[in-house]
Design an enzyme around this catalytic site. Structure first.
Site, PDB file in Angstrom:
ATOM      1  N   GLY A 204      39.410  34.013  26.965  1.00 23.26           N
ATOM      2  CA  GLY A 204      39.466  32.958  27.972  1.00 23.26           C
ATOM      3  C   GLY A 204      39.809  33.518  29.342  1.00 23.26           C
TER       4      GLY A 204
ATOM      5  N   TRP B 287      36.737  35.224  30.622  1.00 20.38           N
ATOM      6  CA  TRP B 287      35.749  34.229  31.073  1.00 20.38           C
ATOM      7  C   TRP B 287      35.951  33.900  32.545  1.00 20.38           C
ATOM      8  CZ3 TRP B 287      36.164  29.377  33.253  1.00 20.38           C
ATOM      9  CH2 TRP B 287      35.008  28.589  33.273  1.00 20.38           C
ATOM     10  N   HIS B 288      37.206  33.904  32.990  1.00 26.39           N
ATOM     11  CA  HIS B 288      37.496  33.538  34.376  1.00 26.39           C
ATOM     12  C   HIS B 288      37.128  34.639  35.361  1.00 26.39           C
ATOM     13  CE1 HIS B 288      39.919  30.335  32.511  1.00 26.39           C
ATOM     14  NE2 HIS B 288      39.847  29.732  33.680  1.00 26.39           N
ATOM     15  N   GLY B 289      37.062  35.863  34.920  1.00 22.33           N
ATOM     16  CA  GLY B 289      36.718  36.927  35.852  1.00 22.33           C
ATOM     17  C   GLY B 289      36.572  38.265  35.167  1.00 22.33           C
TER      18      GLY B 289
ATOM     19  N   PHE C 124      33.417  31.440  39.030  1.00 20.43           N
ATOM     20  CA  PHE C 124      33.413  31.668  37.590  1.00 20.43           C
ATOM     21  C   PHE C 124      32.144  31.156  36.937  1.00 20.43           C
ATOM     22  CE2 PHE C 124      38.077  30.812  38.515  1.00 20.43           C
ATOM     23  CZ  PHE C 124      38.316  32.132  38.822  1.00 20.43           C
TER      24      PHE C 124
END
Length: 552
Positions: free
Chosen positions: A398, A401-403, A552
């Site tokens: 997770g 996923w953001h960066g 994102f």
């Protein structure tokens, strides 16, 4: 005429975002035509698909080709999965769908991340080369695309997860595929939530596509209320405090005291909430005005009493997506899996390569060895290890996923540790089941502090930037000038105070305010809309302020 030309042609300087006048002119035109066609379902869906594709073109230009590619691939694979009666074939097809989607996502989002990791591992000096851009230039005989860098298409993380949920839900027999590719394209690209969510699950949105539009007073009242609330959150509680204080501190943390750096982090928690929840409020409101319901994405997250409670309230569409499509398949809270250990090994290896710290490497290897030995001799320990691995992997992925950076992995890992620690603490905590207000307030405060200060890894531009922030906090608090800082930036801190107070209002009071708005006459709603517009205009900056989650 120049304004209309800017609205209906692609320009990086004039994107269609909710805080720009151009968007509202675009929406007014689109909504007028929608009012003429909404009674005919196939025409309505086709029209909204065309409008949504145009909206994405305005946002991302020729990257619209990626969106269309994902739409075509998953539409075809989804129908093939549904028609097949052979379980092995269905499994192969859904695997192909997931792999194609993840490949596209990884190519555009993680190319630099993987290249840097490869260079670190093998001591090479490779640079990113955009193969797809070269193919596009060769095909068109024009230099439309830059080949020496890979640009991240806006919203690719969101619509990629949506298309994955579509094929997986068909594979799980929760959903029948759509018959029309235009209908499926509408689901994938619905413009209010296309570029920054919420992530819309196929099983919740696809059934709405075939239903006639029903527009009620409730839709209008709730939709307009959410839009006004979202604009206030974004332009006042996010952009204003960022422009007038937060960005100055984060750009040069060493130029400000440790106290100022801490207050910037407290402000950043309000900024990112106002920015992201403001976007989703507007998106949900716009969808309601067209008769569609999008999932709730935030539920007063800073009222959370634990890290687990926070992640049930923050970015709910992502949290539940990761739970249902990653955490549960890995084994959830029941058991581990081979995939769990493979993914964990890759992440740990990557961390050791990235940090190249022998103490870190020895610590990781020692802990791994101890846990492995304990798991061999005790089933309960093995079960705890497996379930906690699944939880940690979900949060690490997770974070990624953001960066595409190790700092996001660290941020995800810290939140994972918070979940694991609380999982055991609640079993021995003497306060877990106490309902006194001061106990709840204490839990909320501790959770807020933990969530806020893990976000330095989210906001910091680099590990060096983060270390400079820590240096000021540890070595230069400068309490003597704290009052002068609050006085100098008093407008910012008043806005922050108002933002947090309104956030912490009881839900019953918030519901009463919304009900009061719904029952008010039309002229009062118009007056509130004008008043909101004036406030947003006063807070407006000529500098372009994109939504944070666009990256994102």
């Amino acid at each position: 005429m120049n304004r209309l030309y800017d609205i209906f042609t692609f320009s990086e300087d004039f994107p269609l975002i909710f805080t720009q006048v151009n968007f509202w002119i675009f929406f007014a035109v689109a909504y007028f035509i929608f009012a003429l066609v909404y009674k005919k379902v196939p025409l309505r869906n086709s029209y909204l698909f065309i409008v949504s594709v145009f909206f994405y073109y305005k946002t991302s230009g020729l990257f619209i080709g990626i969106l269309i590619f994902s739409t075509l691939v998953d539409f075809i694979i989804g129908r093939s999965i549904y028609k097949s009666n052979q379980n092995n074939k269905r499994l192969v097809l859904v695997t192909i769908s997931v792999c194609i989607n993840l490949f596209v996502l990884c190519y555009f989002k993680y190319a630099y991340f993987f290249t840097d990791a490869f260079n670190s591992l093998f001591d090479t000096n490779y640079e990113v080369f955009n193969v797809l851009a070269q193919w596009g230039n060769n095909f068109s005989n024009q230099n439309y695309f830059t080949i020496d860098k890979i640009i991240l298409p806006v919203g690719i993380s969101f619509y990629t997860f949506q298309t994955i949920s579509y094929t997986v839900d068909i594979y799980r027999k929760k959903l029948k595929p759509l018959d029309s590719i235009l209908d499926f394209g509408f689901y994938v690209s619905f413009f209010p939530q296309l570029v920054a969510g919420p992530i819309v699950r196929a099983e919740s949105f696809v059934p709405q596509i075939s239903k006639p539009t029903t527009l009620t007073k409730h839709h209008f009242d709730t939709g307009t209320y959410l839009i006004l609330k979202g604009l206030i959150k974004k332009m006042l509680f996010a952009d204003f405090i960022a422009m007038h204080f937060l960005d100055r501190v984060f750009d040069s943390p060493e130029m400000f005291s440790g106290f100022a750096n801490i207050m910037a982090m407290v402000g950043y928690s309000l900024q990112i909430y106002g920015d992201f929840s403001g976007y989703t409020d507007i998106a949900i409101g716009l969808a309601l005005l067209m008769g569609f319901e999008l999932p709730k994405n935030f539920n007063s997250p800073y009222k959370a009493t634990s890290t687990g409670d926070f992640w049930k309230r923050w970015h709910i569409s992502l949290s539940t997506w990761l739970r249902d499509y990653l955490y549960v398949p890995l084994g959830g809270n029941r058991s581990g899996s081979i995939a769990s250990y493979i993914i964990l090994s890759i992440i740990l290896l990557g961390c050791m390569i990235a940090f190249r710290d022998m103490y870190f490497i020895y610590t990781v290897l020692s802990i791994s060895l101890i846990l492995y030995i304990l798991s061999l001799y005790n089933y309960k320990v093995r079960n705890h290890i497996n379930t906690n691995i699944n939880l940690m992997l979900t949060m690490l992925i997770g974070g990624l996923w953001h960066g595409a950076s190790w700092k996001f992995v660290i941020w995800g890992g810290l939140n994972g540790i918070g979940l694991v620690v609380y999982k055991y603490w609640r079993k021995i905590s003497p306060y877990e089941f106490k309902s006194q207000w001061y106990v709840r307030a204490w839990k909320i405060l501790i959770t807020f502090i933990f969530i806020t200060f893990t976000r330095i890894y989210f906001r910091g531009e680099s590990m060096d930037h983060i270390s400079r922030w820590y240096s000021q906090v540890v070595n230069n608090m400068d309490w003597s000038n704290a009052l002068s800082l609050l006085t100098h930036y008093q407008a910012v801190f008043w806005i922050m105070a108002i933002g947090y107070i309104t956030h912490w209002l009881p839900q019953t009071m918030k519901d009463s305010i919304e009900n009061l708005y719904s029952k008010s006459p039309v002229f009062v709603k118009i007056a509130l809309g004008v008043f909101t517009g004036v406030i947003c205009y006063q807070a407006f900056s000529s500098d372009f302020q994109p939504f944070i989650y666009f990256q994102f």
